[in-house]
Design a protein around this motif. Structure first.
Motif, PDB file in Angstrom:
ATOM      1  N   THR A 107      11.207   6.492 -42.428  1.00 31.70           N
ATOM      2  CA  THR A 107       9.813   6.619 -42.034  1.00 31.70           C
ATOM      3  C   THR A 107       8.905   5.949 -43.040  1.00 31.70           C
ATOM      4  O   THR A 107       8.019   5.177 -42.697  1.00 31.70           O
ATOM      5  N   TRP A 108       9.142   6.247 -44.301  1.00 32.26           N
ATOM      6  CA  TRP A 108       8.225   5.766 -45.320  1.00 32.26           C
ATOM      7  C   TRP A 108       8.473   4.310 -45.680  1.00 32.26           C
ATOM      8  O   TRP A 108       7.588   3.652 -46.216  1.00 32.26           O
ATOM      9  N   LEU A 109       9.636   3.783 -45.380  1.00 30.06           N
ATOM     10  CA  LEU A 109       9.838   2.350 -45.547  1.00 30.06           C
ATOM     11  C   LEU A 109       8.912   1.580 -44.613  1.00 30.06           C
ATOM     12  O   LEU A 109       8.317   0.568 -44.999  1.00 30.06           O
ATOM     13  N   PHE A 110       8.752   2.087 -43.401  1.00 29.06           N
ATOM     14  CA  PHE A 110       7.856   1.424 -42.464  1.00 29.06           C
ATOM     15  C   PHE A 110       6.402   1.581 -42.894  1.00 29.06           C
ATOM     16  O   PHE A 110       5.604   0.654 -42.778  1.00 29.06           O
ATOM     17  N   LEU A 111       6.051   2.752 -43.398  1.00 27.42           N
ATOM     18  CA  LEU A 111       4.697   2.939 -43.895  1.00 27.42           C
ATOM     19  C   LEU A 111       4.430   2.010 -45.069  1.00 27.42           C
ATOM     20  O   LEU A 111       3.347   1.445 -45.194  1.00 27.42           O
ATOM     21  N   PRO A 159      -4.010  12.041 -40.185  1.00 26.95           N
ATOM     22  CA  PRO A 159      -2.999  12.929 -39.595  1.00 26.95           C
ATOM     23  C   PRO A 159      -1.975  12.175 -38.749  1.00 26.95           C
ATOM     24  O   PRO A 159      -2.316  11.227 -38.045  1.00 26.95           O
ATOM     25  N   PRO A 160      -0.711  12.601 -38.798  1.00 28.53           N
ATOM     26  CA  PRO A 160       0.328  12.079 -37.908  1.00 28.53           C
ATOM     27  C   PRO A 160       0.198  12.751 -36.541  1.00 28.53           C
ATOM     28  O   PRO A 160      -0.774  13.482 -36.312  1.00 28.53           O
ATOM     29  N   PRO A 161       1.136  12.545 -35.636  1.00 28.06           N
ATOM     30  CA  PRO A 161       1.089  13.259 -34.353  1.00 28.06           C
ATOM     31  C   PRO A 161       1.258  14.766 -34.568  1.00 28.06           C
ATOM     32  O   PRO A 161       2.374  15.286 -34.624  1.00 28.06           O
ATOM     33  N   MET A 162       0.170  15.471 -34.715  1.00 28.13           N
ATOM     34  CA  MET A 162       0.219  16.886 -35.087  1.00 28.13           C
ATOM     35  C   MET A 162       0.939  17.738 -34.051  1.00 28.13           C
ATOM     36  O   MET A 162       1.555  18.742 -34.385  1.00 28.13           O
ATOM     37  N   GLY A 163       0.855  17.336 -32.800  1.00 28.52           N
ATOM     38  CA  GLY A 163       1.510  18.104 -31.764  1.00 28.52           C
ATOM     39  C   GLY A 163       3.015  18.016 -31.775  1.00 28.52           C
ATOM     40  O   GLY A 163       3.696  18.766 -31.057  1.00 28.52           O
ATOM     41  N   CYS A 164       3.555  17.113 -32.581  1.00 29.51           N
ATOM     42  CA  CYS A 164       5.011  16.968 -32.690  1.00 29.51           C
ATOM     43  C   CYS A 164       5.571  17.642 -33.928  1.00 29.51           C
ATOM     44  O   CYS A 164       6.780  17.568 -34.184  1.00 29.51           O
ATOM     45  N   VAL A 176      -8.414   0.885 -47.584  1.00 35.23           N
ATOM     46  CA  VAL A 176      -7.665   0.484 -46.397  1.00 35.23           C
ATOM     47  C   VAL A 176      -7.169   1.732 -45.665  1.00 35.23           C
ATOM     48  O   VAL A 176      -6.874   2.755 -46.285  1.00 35.23           O
ATOM     49  N   TYR A 177      -7.105   1.610 -44.361  1.00 35.46           N
ATOM     50  CA  TYR A 177      -6.580   2.701 -43.546  1.00 35.46           C
ATOM     51  C   TYR A 177      -5.134   2.381 -43.200  1.00 35.46           C
ATOM     52  O   TYR A 177      -4.850   1.387 -42.529  1.00 35.46           O
ATOM     53  N   SER A 178      -4.205   3.206 -43.667  1.00 33.85           N
ATOM     54  CA  SER A 178      -2.778   3.037 -43.380  1.00 33.85           C
ATOM     55  C   SER A 178      -2.416   3.944 -42.209  1.00 33.85           C
ATOM     56  O   SER A 178      -2.381   5.168 -42.351  1.00 33.85           O
ATOM     57  N   ASP A 179      -2.180   3.361 -41.077  1.00 31.95           N
ATOM     58  CA  ASP A 179      -1.983   4.113 -39.841  1.00 31.95           C
ATOM     59  C   ASP A 179      -0.546   4.620 -39.724  1.00 31.95           C
ATOM     60  O   ASP A 179       0.373   3.850 -39.464  1.00 31.95           O
ATOM     61  N   ALA A 180      -0.373   5.914 -39.922  1.00 36.55           N
ATOM     62  CA  ALA A 180       0.965   6.515 -39.826  1.00 36.55           C
ATOM     63  C   ALA A 180       1.265   7.039 -38.431  1.00 36.55           C
ATOM     64  O   ALA A 180       2.424   7.275 -38.091  1.00 36.55           O
ATOM     65  N   TYR A 181       0.237   7.201 -37.615  1.00 35.29           N
ATOM     66  CA  TYR A 181       0.400   7.908 -36.344  1.00 35.29           C
ATOM     67  C   TYR A 181       1.434   7.253 -35.438  1.00 35.29           C
ATOM     68  O   TYR A 181       2.392   7.885 -34.996  1.00 35.29           O
ATOM     69  N   ASP A 182       1.233   5.980 -35.127  1.00 34.21           N
ATOM     70  CA  ASP A 182       2.103   5.309 -34.165  1.00 34.21           C
ATOM     71  C   ASP A 182       3.540   5.207 -34.661  1.00 34.21           C
ATOM     72  O   ASP A 182       4.488   5.324 -33.879  1.00 34.21           O
ATOM     73  N   ILE A 183       3.711   4.994 -35.969  1.00 38.35           N
ATOM     74  CA  ILE A 183       5.054   4.888 -36.528  1.00 38.35           C
ATOM     75  C   ILE A 183       5.789   6.220 -36.411  1.00 38.35           C
ATOM     76  O   ILE A 183       6.941   6.280 -35.983  1.00 38.35           O
ATOM     77  N   PHE A 184       5.102   7.295 -36.787  1.00 37.01           N
ATOM     78  CA  PHE A 184       5.716   8.618 -36.684  1.00 37.01           C
ATOM     79  C   PHE A 184       6.108   8.920 -35.240  1.00 37.01           C
ATOM     80  O   PHE A 184       7.215   9.384 -34.968  1.00 37.01           O
ATOM     81  N   LEU A 185       5.194   8.670 -34.336  1.00 37.13           N
ATOM     82  CA  LEU A 185       5.457   9.004 -32.944  1.00 37.13           C
ATOM     83  C   LEU A 185       6.638   8.208 -32.401  1.00 37.13           C
ATOM     84  O   LEU A 185       7.481   8.747 -31.664  1.00 37.13           O
ATOM     85  N   ASP A 186       6.732   6.953 -32.775  1.00 40.85           N
ATOM     86  CA  ASP A 186       7.831   6.126 -32.302  1.00 40.85           C
ATOM     87  C   ASP A 186       9.165   6.607 -32.868  1.00 40.85           C
ATOM     88  O   ASP A 186      10.181   6.644 -32.167  1.00 40.85           O
ATOM     89  N   ILE A 187       9.181   6.991 -34.118  1.00 39.06           N
ATOM     90  CA  ILE A 187      10.412   7.484 -34.735  1.00 39.06           C
ATOM     91  C   ILE A 187      10.832   8.820 -34.120  1.00 39.06           C
ATOM     92  O   ILE A 187      12.018   9.073 -33.901  1.00 39.06           O
ATOM     93  N   ILE A 188       9.865   9.663 -33.812  1.00 38.62           N
ATOM     94  CA  ILE A 188      10.169  10.962 -33.216  1.00 38.62           C
ATOM     95  C   ILE A 188      10.717  10.803 -31.800  1.00 38.62           C
ATOM     96  O   ILE A 188      11.680  11.465 -31.408  1.00 38.62           O
ATOM     97  N   THR A 189      10.109   9.933 -31.023  1.00 32.59           N
ATOM     98  CA  THR A 189      10.489   9.799 -29.619  1.00 32.59           C
ATOM     99  C   THR A 189      11.631   8.828 -29.398  1.00 32.59           C
ATOM    100  O   THR A 189      12.347   8.929 -28.392  1.00 32.59           O
TER     101      THR A 189
END
Length: 318
Positions: free
Chosen positions: A11-15, A223-228, A275-288
């Motif tokens: 996860t964090w390698l992608f971030l 925040p990451p995908p909080m609902g997950c 800078v804004y580092s967007d973790a949301y989409d990466i987390f969601l993709d890894i989860i799903t």
């Protein structure tokens, strides 16, 4: 405490890839002398071990992939994103917790973490679990600056402060631990949209305070995908423990406001590189779709974890 992420290396390698690209674009030949960290459990490297709170991760299975296989206070099986980023920019492979008495200012000169699991932008969020509020993290940072100047000398310390990379990851607890939790005090005061704006105001003041203290290169993760998150899914029984979409939508909405804040502050404050580092989409993709990232996993290590996070996902090949 069950809602916290159980972080993992891929996860964090992608971030880091996102952050690295932003850094290269910003200043390709710049040497980063230190990594300085603020935030919550996503980046707390052990500060909560040294305060009276139940929000700790000083027990197994935390730390099972850390050096020696021991829990360190990181809410993680191994290292956290600041650790990877520190190593990637040529510094030490871990960023120590400021409250850990086993470290000295000589260790903190090249990396230091003020983060506290369970905290948020809102002071009321830190009160829920008795952790370090964000304003106190800033006070610890001021104390650190004094020690750094005494240790390194004024000129060198000021260079470290201005050229350091600041990592900020915070916001999830404001909603899950505070706004949507008993006794719902903030719900009685704000609609959720008003509360988002309330947090954005605090965030803006926080970054301006860091700027006034000398920070110039700052990465913000929302925040990451909080609902997950595990607790959200575990209690979503009627939907088969699927991700809670309204919480995910809230995270997306709040992140849009954070992005707007970043743009505003960069225009307002001369020399700031926020800078804004967007973790949301990466987390969601890894989860799903965890199997998409299978080449980064040690076979079998995280299969059980992802099978609980995504019941319909395919296990990795051994």
């Amino acid at each position: 405490m069950a809602h916290y992420w159980y972080f993992n290396i891929p996860t964090w390698l992608f971030l880091f890839q996102i952050l690295q690209a932003l850094l290269v674009e910003s200043k390709p030949n710049g040497k980063i002398p230190a990594v300085i960290v603020f935030g919550d459990s996503s980046v707390d490297s052990g500060n909560n071990n040294f305060i009276p709170t139940i929000a700790r991760s000083n027990f197994k299975p935390y730390g099972r992939d850390f050096l020696g296989g021991l829990p360190t206070g990181r809410f993680c099986n191994g290292r956290l994103p600041p650790d990877f980023i520190s190593e990637a920019v040529g510094l030490k492979p871990i960023v120590p917790a400021y409250l850990d008495p086993s470290y000295k200012i000589s260790d903190f000169a090249h990396g230091v973490c003020f983060a506290s699991a369970g905290t948020g932008y809102d002071n009321a969020t830190s009160d829920v679990l008795g952790v370090i509020p964000l304003w106190k993290e800033v006070e610890y940072y001021k104390d650190y600056q004094k020690k750094l100047r005494a240790y390194s000398g004024l000129e060198k310390a000021n260079n470290i402060i201005s050229e350091a990379l600041y990592l900020v990851s915070i916001g999830t607890n404001d909603f899950l631990e505070n706004y949507y939790s008993f006794p719902y005090t903030r719900q009685k005061q704000f609609t959720v949209r008003q509360y988002e704006d309330f947090l954005i105001g605090i965030a803006g003041n926080f970054f301006e305070d860091l700027y006034d203290l000398g920070a110039r290169k700052i990465s913000l993760t929302g925040p990451p995908p909080m609902g997950c998150l595990p607790l959200q899914r575990a209690t979503n029984i009627l939907e088969g423990q699927a991700c809670v979409e309204d919480k995910n939508n809230l995270a997306r909405e709040f992140n849009v406001k954070l992005k707007s804040l970043v743009e505003k502050l960069n225009k307002k404050l001369p020399g700031l590189e926020l800078v804004y580092s967007d973790a949301y989409d990466i987390f969601l993709d890894i989860i799903t779709r965890p199997s998409k990232y299978g080449k980064f996993f040690r076979p079998g290590l995280l299969n059980s974890y992802y099978s609980t996070m995504q019941p319909n996902s395919q296990p990795l090949d051994d």
